[in-house]
Design an enzyme around this catalytic site. Sequence first.
Site, mmCIF file in Angstrom:
data_model
loop_
_atom_site.group_PDB
_atom_site.id
_atom_site.type_symbol
_atom_site.label_atom_id
_atom_site.label_comp_id
_atom_site.label_asym_id
_atom_site.label_seq_id
_atom_site.Cartn_x
_atom_site.Cartn_y
_atom_site.Cartn_z
ATOM 1 N N CYS A 101 0.833 -1.200 0.000
ATOM 2 C CA CYS A 101 0.000 0.000 0.000
ATOM 3 C C CYS A 101 0.870 1.254 0.000
ATOM 4 O O CYS A 101 0.614 2.209 -0.746
ATOM 5 C CB CYS A 101 -0.937 -0.003 1.211
ATOM 6 S SG CYS A 101 -2.019 1.443 1.260
ATOM 7 N N CYS A 222 -6.254 -3.713 7.417
ATOM 8 C CA CYS A 222 -7.398 -2.811 7.569
ATOM 9 C C CYS A 222 -8.714 -3.396 7.057
ATOM 10 O O CYS A 222 -9.748 -3.265 7.696
ATOM 11 C CB CYS A 222 -7.107 -1.503 6.850
ATOM 12 S SG CYS A 222 -6.673 -1.722 5.105
#
Length: 403
Positions: A101, A222
Amino acid sequence: MGLARHVVCAMSGGVDSSVAALLLKRRGYSVTGVFMKNWDSLDERGVCSTEKDCEDAYRVCQALDIPFHQVSYVKEYWNEVFSNLLREYEKGRTPNPDILCNKHIKFNHFHKYAIHTLGADAMATGHYARTSQEDEEVFQQQHTAPPPTLFRNRFEVRNPVRLHKGADLLKDQTFFLSQISQDALRQTMFPLAGLTKDFVKKMAAEAGFHHVLKKKESMGICFIGERHFEEFILEYLEPKPGNFVSIEDGTVMGKHKGWFTLTLGQRARIGGQRDAWFVVDKDVTTGDVFVAPTTNHPALFRDMLRTDRFHWVAIDPPPELARVHMMECHFRFIHQMPLVPCTVTLNMDGSLWICLSKPIRALTPGQFAVLYKGDECLGSGKIMQLGPTEYTLQKSRENFRGC
């Protein structure tokens, strides 16, 4: 006096990025806060936690009297991070979405958005990390397009910016930044570089950011939330049932729903087994997952691995390694694990063989081998291949003695 330098700060709605924005404002910069949305999801109560985080980030920007934007990278995250993650699991590897990410989203798409769309002079994040340049030097950097040829002109990057551990060694996040590009690093500020987490919390309290202080520290992946990993991954990959097989005698111990639901070193939940068994290897061709009866079984320990083409933060490998193709440094493949001394060998294709000073438990293909020299994070490479286990070596020695 000229106009204040414009810095775009990535805001997550957490305490670290909130204090990063506060520090930038206090230093006299013109700050813009931007919240990135990377995932569409509802938690178990049907509440989108992203919306709550966005609201928290907005409240901090209001308190600081700075502009607030939000930008969606849901499509980019799906294409460049999540699809890659699913492919890795299918191949029997265990990826690291946080490193991916940062590489593909925050220090690529977001970096370009901050500099080109919002016209910022620099971007900033709430990471606990530091670079080799002073803040003022960040503003002297010009974004350069990548070279049209495969190799950069050797003289193009005379003084690469280096990535160093932050002052808070317990919180240091260089591990997660080990794949970011030199171009992005040159234009990034880390306001928390010299601070400890405790001091950051104290600053947040003094600034009245009580709504972000109350939040739990975000841990884990997440987009999974509170769910069990197996339940989550089976929403995206077809079950591929196979056998749990004892590494010691080949006995079939039970069944699993797919090798991608399991990672090396974890406890295997095997129906009808009272004793704990642990995953030590996977065979994606047969679907067998090999297990051993103790958490520190020698089949879990190895001291050698090979990476894919290694990503050097400073673009080129250290001169010593380029010269003699071998170098001593330190290794980790999990964020807070103690650093392990190692010797690395540079291969012709840019990959590395890494030989560790002692066998390590559950080295895992798909994870990133991150290297350090002193407090400098040199970069990382994905673990592609593992050397033999201690168990295999023991068996070989026994067989050799029996000859």
